[in-house]
Each structure stands twice: as structure tokens, then as C-alpha cells.
Scaffold this motif. Structure first.
Motif, PDB file in Angstrom:
ATOM      1  N   ASP A  83      73.359  83.066   2.969  1.00  0.00           N
ATOM      2  CA  ASP A  83      72.449  83.974   2.256  1.00  0.00           C
ATOM      3  C   ASP A  83      72.919  84.276   0.832  1.00  0.00           C
ATOM      4  OD1 ASP A  83      72.578  85.439   5.410  1.00  0.00           O
ATOM      5  OD2 ASP A  83      70.806  84.396   4.616  1.00  0.00           O
ATOM      6  N   ILE A  84      72.102  85.060   0.131  1.00  0.00           N
ATOM      7  CA  ILE A  84      72.447  85.531  -1.210  1.00  0.00           C
ATOM      8  C   ILE A  84      73.692  86.417  -1.122  1.00  0.00           C
ATOM      9  CG2 ILE A  84      71.657  86.904  -3.191  1.00  0.00           C
ATOM     10  CD1 ILE A  84      68.782  86.416  -2.255  1.00  0.00           C
ATOM     11  N   MET A  85      74.666  86.198  -1.995  1.00  0.00           N
ATOM     12  CA  MET A  85      75.848  87.083  -2.055  1.00  0.00           C
ATOM     13  C   MET A  85      75.669  87.967  -3.292  1.00  0.00           C
ATOM     14  SD  MET A  85      78.968  84.495  -1.117  1.00  0.00           S
ATOM     15  CE  MET A  85      78.325  83.160  -2.134  1.00  0.00           C
ATOM     16  N   GLU A  86      75.225  89.204  -3.070  1.00  0.00           N
ATOM     17  CA  GLU A  86      75.082  90.105  -4.213  1.00  0.00           C
ATOM     18  C   GLU A  86      76.457  90.591  -4.649  1.00  0.00           C
ATOM     19  OE1 GLU A  86      71.046  92.407  -3.007  1.00  0.00           O
ATOM     20  OE2 GLU A  86      71.874  92.658  -5.017  1.00  0.00           O
ATOM     21  N   ILE A  87      76.604  90.837  -5.947  1.00  0.00           N
ATOM     22  CA  ILE A  87      77.871  91.371  -6.442  1.00  0.00           C
ATOM     23  C   ILE A  87      77.973  92.812  -5.958  1.00  0.00           C
ATOM     24  CG2 ILE A  87      79.227  91.938  -8.491  1.00  0.00           C
ATOM     25  CD1 ILE A  87      78.833  88.906  -7.928  1.00  0.00           C
ATOM     26  N   PRO A  88      78.999  93.130  -5.161  1.00  0.00           N
ATOM     27  CA  PRO A  88      79.065  94.446  -4.517  1.00  0.00           C
ATOM     28  C   PRO A  88      79.689  95.504  -5.424  1.00  0.00           C
ATOM     29  CG  PRO A  88      80.908  93.111  -3.801  1.00  0.00           C
ATOM     30  CD  PRO A  88      80.129  92.276  -4.803  1.00  0.00           C
ATOM     31  N   GLU A  89      79.434  96.767  -5.058  1.00  0.00           N
ATOM     32  CA  GLU A  89      80.204  97.851  -5.686  1.00  0.00           C
ATOM     33  C   GLU A  89      81.668  97.577  -5.373  1.00  0.00           C
ATOM     34  OE1 GLU A  89      76.759  99.534  -7.026  1.00  0.00           O
ATOM     35  OE2 GLU A  89      78.854 100.029  -7.482  1.00  0.00           O
ATOM     36  N   PRO A  90      82.677  97.905  -6.138  1.00  0.00           N
ATOM     37  CA  PRO A  90      82.613  98.679  -7.396  1.00  0.00           C
ATOM     38  C   PRO A  90      82.410  97.786  -8.630  1.00  0.00           C
ATOM     39  CG  PRO A  90      84.893  98.247  -6.898  1.00  0.00           C
ATOM     40  CD  PRO A  90      84.072  97.587  -5.804  1.00  0.00           C
ATOM     41  N   GLU A 128      63.785  86.050  -6.992  1.00  0.00           N
ATOM     42  CA  GLU A 128      64.593  85.867  -8.222  1.00  0.00           C
ATOM     43  C   GLU A 128      65.539  84.686  -8.105  1.00  0.00           C
ATOM     44  OE1 GLU A 128      65.934  90.218  -8.332  1.00  0.00           O
ATOM     45  OE2 GLU A 128      65.768  89.687 -10.453  1.00  0.00           O
ATOM     46  N   VAL A 129      65.866  84.339  -6.870  1.00  0.00           N
ATOM     47  CA  VAL A 129      66.803  83.233  -6.655  1.00  0.00           C
ATOM     48  C   VAL A 129      66.054  81.902  -6.558  1.00  0.00           C
ATOM     49  CG1 VAL A 129      68.374  82.249  -4.943  1.00  0.00           C
ATOM     50  CG2 VAL A 129      68.540  84.676  -5.536  1.00  0.00           C
ATOM     51  N   LEU A 130      64.888  81.926  -5.931  1.00  0.00           N
ATOM     52  CA  LEU A 130      64.139  80.675  -5.689  1.00  0.00           C
ATOM     53  C   LEU A 130      63.341  80.282  -6.924  1.00  0.00           C
ATOM     54  CD1 LEU A 130      62.936  81.288  -2.010  1.00  0.00           C
ATOM     55  CD2 LEU A 130      65.008  80.109  -2.812  1.00  0.00           C
ATOM     56  N   GLN A 131      64.052  80.023  -8.032  1.00  0.00           N
ATOM     57  CA  GLN A 131      63.386  79.647  -9.274  1.00  0.00           C
ATOM     58  C   GLN A 131      63.366  78.119  -9.426  1.00  0.00           C
ATOM     59  OE1 GLN A 131      64.458  81.886 -12.874  1.00  0.00           O
ATOM     60  NE2 GLN A 131      65.541  83.402 -11.625  1.00  0.00           N
ATOM     61  N   LYS A 132      62.382  77.630 -10.165  1.00  0.00           N
ATOM     62  CA  LYS A 132      62.321  76.192 -10.443  1.00  0.00           C
ATOM     63  C   LYS A 132      63.541  75.777 -11.268  1.00  0.00           C
ATOM     64  CE  LYS A 132      57.272  75.629 -10.778  1.00  0.00           C
ATOM     65  NZ  LYS A 132      56.184  75.270 -11.734  1.00  0.00           N
ATOM     66  N   GLY A 133      63.927  74.524 -11.147  1.00  0.00           N
ATOM     67  CA  GLY A 133      65.067  74.030 -11.928  1.00  0.00           C
ATOM     68  C   GLY A 133      64.824  74.094 -13.423  1.00  0.00           C
ATOM     69  N   SER A 134      63.539  74.053 -13.819  1.00  0.00           N
ATOM     70  CA  SER A 134      63.239  74.110 -15.260  1.00  0.00           C
ATOM     71  C   SER A 134      63.587  75.464 -15.861  1.00  0.00           C
ATOM     72  CB  SER A 134      61.743  73.825 -15.475  1.00  0.00           C
ATOM     73  OG  SER A 134      60.956  74.728 -14.685  1.00  0.00           O
ATOM     74  N   GLU A 135      63.829  76.468 -14.996  1.00  0.00           N
ATOM     75  CA  GLU A 135      64.152  77.810 -15.496  1.00  0.00           C
ATOM     76  C   GLU A 135      65.653  78.048 -15.617  1.00  0.00           C
ATOM     77  OE1 GLU A 135      60.839  79.274 -12.540  1.00  0.00           O
ATOM     78  OE2 GLU A 135      61.347  80.945 -13.868  1.00  0.00           O
ATOM     79  N   ILE A 189      66.649  78.904   0.296  1.00  0.00           N
ATOM     80  CA  ILE A 189      67.890  78.682  -0.461  1.00  0.00           C
ATOM     81  C   ILE A 189      68.476  77.303  -0.197  1.00  0.00           C
ATOM     82  CG2 ILE A 189      70.309  79.409  -0.602  1.00  0.00           C
ATOM     83  CD1 ILE A 189      69.405  82.265  -0.227  1.00  0.00           C
ATOM     84  N   HIS A 190      68.374  76.856   1.041  1.00  0.00           N
ATOM     85  CA  HIS A 190      69.062  75.611   1.412  1.00  0.00           C
ATOM     86  C   HIS A 190      68.099  74.444   1.641  1.00  0.00           C
ATOM     87  CE1 HIS A 190      72.892  77.631   1.422  1.00  0.00           C
ATOM     88  NE2 HIS A 190      72.366  78.606   2.143  1.00  0.00           N
TER      89      HIS A 190
END
Ligand code: P6P
Length: 337
Positions: free
Chosen positions: A97-104, A149-156, A312-313
């Protein structure tokens, strides 16, 4: 004036100065990625001497055994980049899955997509392997990173490239203005510009594909590969077959010399009807690089860079390299001759 020998950091700062309102966030991201690659390169190059060969005993999201170096590369990049304050999320081939940047840790506008160590099945036989990376800018100003936001076309993509750990360690990357190669000089620990503004030949004489899958391909794919072996294909000489089985190595050779790399859809594994390679972590970054070098990448029907991922995969068939060769492959796949 040639910039030969320029360090990667100098090159990034030079590019940054050409972008109005640049904050330096991208340069920060790339400079930390370079440090991670130096650490990975060191481990890859000593893998034979310490117990870093072999498997961790874990199975990744694809049901493949995780190599110790796979895990090392994955963790090293995350550890180096999560504190930079320029990322909001990381997508890795080694994570489901998406790994969001966590706090702190503070967050920034960029999303890093990576295959931390591609070709890892070749590690213990001393064949070149690589790290593939891609950078996108998030669409929202803040809040949780959404799948859209993650599933963007490669052109982006904002940038894409790879590190290849071979006879020497190299970095090849583009931010859209040319494709540039840097070679690592271990004695000084610096990547120095060695291949400025790489342009792939419009047509090559090399084809790269795993012909062990021949009987599982579509008939049109078989016809194309059979054609490449005839003198007609190469104006009197058949194409040469070169296949390492390490995507970054096969891609890099064809980028410099010209030719086509293919991983067609095959019927060998019903769970992988679209072939083995992943759109987000492998096909899209290399498609961005090859097109900025004057080449082309297709799924056999349409440009890779135009494909919006469904997950994603997601896997895609991949035909990538010299534009005339890939266009010829598309023609055969349409049933035209
Ligand atoms: P095959 C390595 O495992 C990889 O993901 C790529 O690096 C490479 O191009 C491909 O798989 C090789 O797959 O089925 O030919 O062994």
C-alpha cells in the motif's frame, strides 16, 4: 561548454536555478536519493563477502521471495528520504500500500515511486541490478494522500530515472529537459556527469525478450519476433538478441545502443495476463526516460505514458526503446505487416 565531470548536486542546482520559484525541495529529494544509492551500491558490491545474499524468508505482495538486499534497499531509501520534509508518500514495489510520511516527520508536495532493487533474482549470480525511481507532485495541498493522487499517468511525472549497480554504478535521470548519466567514482564518493543529454538511436539492431515465453505469446508477437530474426529486419542482417533478465541492465544497454526491450503479455500465468512488469514502479519511469531521450514506450497498443493506473501494482505489457522499433512492434501487434 561541456559540463563533463560535473557532480550530480551541481547539476541539480544548475537545473534548479533555471526554474523560477524553485524552492530546492526537489534538489533535496534527489540528493538524499543519491546518498541512499551510494549505500545500496556499497552493499551490492560487497554482497559476496558478507551474509547479505539470500532470502529473508518473507514473501512480497507478488508472492515472490524477498531478498535481503531488496529489503535493505527498500529500508535505506525510506530512512534517508522520510526526514527530508519534501515527501508526503512513498510507493514501493516491496510494499502493498501507500506509505504516507508519518508524524513527527514534516511532509512536502512530492510522491516517490520506486522499485528499490529490480532484478534481485540476479544478485547471487553477479549480474547488474538496479533501482528505478519516479517522482510525482501531489494534487492536494494537504491532508491524507489519496489513491487518486498516486495513480497518476506517467506523463505527469516530475522526474524519473534509475541507478544501475554494474561494472560501475551509474545514475541516469531526467526532469523532462534531457536525459543525463552520472558515473560513481568510489574513490571520491561522487557521481560525476559522464553521459550528457543521452539520445537513443531512432532505430537499433538489438531485441531483448525472454523467448522462453514464446509459446505463451499472442500470434502477432511471435510473428514480430520471428521477423526480427530475418535479414529483412535489419536491412540485410537479422537483429541481435541480447537479454540479461535484469530490466535496468537491458534497458540501459538499449538506451545507449538502440533497440527494443519487450515483456509481452503471455498466457503462462493466469494471474499475470498482462505480463510481469509493473506500470507505476517500472514501465512509467523508464517510459519517461526513454521518451525524453527521443525513444518510445508502448503497451503494444498505446503510449505507456498515457495509461492511468487502476491500482498501485498494475502490470502492463512493455515494448520500449528506439521509436522506429517500437512503432514496428505496434504495427505487427495490430496484425499489419
Ligand atoms: P523473466 C527481474 O525479476 C524482472 O523484474 C526484471 O528486472 C526483468 O526484466 C524481468 O523480471 C525478467 O523476467 O520472466 O524474463 O525472468
Amino acid at each position: 561548454m561541456s559540463s563533463y565531470g560535473m557532480t550530480i548536486i551541481e547539476h541539480l542546482l544548475m537545473k534548479q536555478q533555471q526554474i523560477p520559484f524553485a524552492t530546492g525541495a526537489f534538489s533535496r529529494l534527489m540528493s538524499e536519493l543519491v546518498v541512499a544509492a551510494k549505500l545500496i551500491s556499497r552493499e551490492v558490491n560487497k554482497a559476496g563477502l558478507v551474509d547479505i545474499y539470500g532470502f529473508t524468508g518473507e514473501i512480497n505482495v507478488y508472492g515472490e521471495q524477498v531478498q535481503k538486499l531488496d529489503e535493505y534497499a527498500h529500508k535505506t531509501i525510506i530512512r534517508r528520504l522520510r526526514h527530508t520534509g519534501v515527501l508526503c508518500a512513498i510507493i514501493s514495489e516491496e510494499s502493498a500500500d501507500i506509505m504516507e510520511i508519518p508524524e513527527p516527520f514534516s511532509r512536502g508536495p512530492y510522491i516517490l515511486v520506486m522499485d528499490p532493487l529490480d532484478g534481485s533474482s540476479n544478485i547471487d549470480v553477479n549480474i547488474s541490478i538496479g533501482t528505478i525511481f519516479s517522482v510525482y507532485r501531489r494534487k492536494e495541498e494537504g491532508g491524507p494522500v489519496t489513491l487518486d493522487e498516486v495513480l497518476q499517468k506517467g506523463s505527469e511525472q516530475v522526474a524519473a530515472g534509475y541507478f544501475i549497480y554494474g561494472s560501475s554504478t551509474m545514475m541516469v535521470y531526467t526532469t523532462g529537459q534531457g536525459v543525463h548519466g552520472f558515473t560513481l567514482y568510489p574513490s571520491i564518493g561522487e557521481f560525476l556527469l559522464s553521459h550528457e543529454n543521452i539520445q537513443i538511436p531512432k532505430r537499433g539492431k538489438i531485441f531483448s525478450v525472454n523467448e522462453g515465453n514464446y509459446n505463451y505469446w499472442d500470434e502477432n508477437v511471435r510473428e514480430y519476433v520471428d521477423y526480427l530474426k530475418t535479414p529483412e529486419a535489419g536491412d540485410g542482417r537479422p537483429y541481435t538478441s541480447r537479454y540479461v533478465g535484469s530490466l535496468v541492465s537491458d534497458f540501459h544497454r538499449n538506451l545507449l545502443k538502440g533497440g527494443i526491450f519487450m515483456y509481452p503479455a503471455d498466457s503462462k500465468d493466469p494471474k499475470k495476463p498482462h505480463g510481469k512488469l509493473r506500470l507505476l514502479c517500472e514501465a512509467s519511469p523508464l517510459a519517461f526516460v526513454v521518451e525524453k531521450a527521443g525513444g518510445y514506450a508502448s503497451n503494444g497498443k498505446k503510449p505507456i505514458l498515457d495509461i492511468k493506473p487502476n491500482n498501485i501494482h498494475e502490470r502492463v505489457p512493455l515494448y520500449i526503446g528506439s521509436v522506429e522499433d517500437v512503432k514496428m512492434a505496434e504495427k505487427f501487434l495490430r496484425g499489419e505487416r
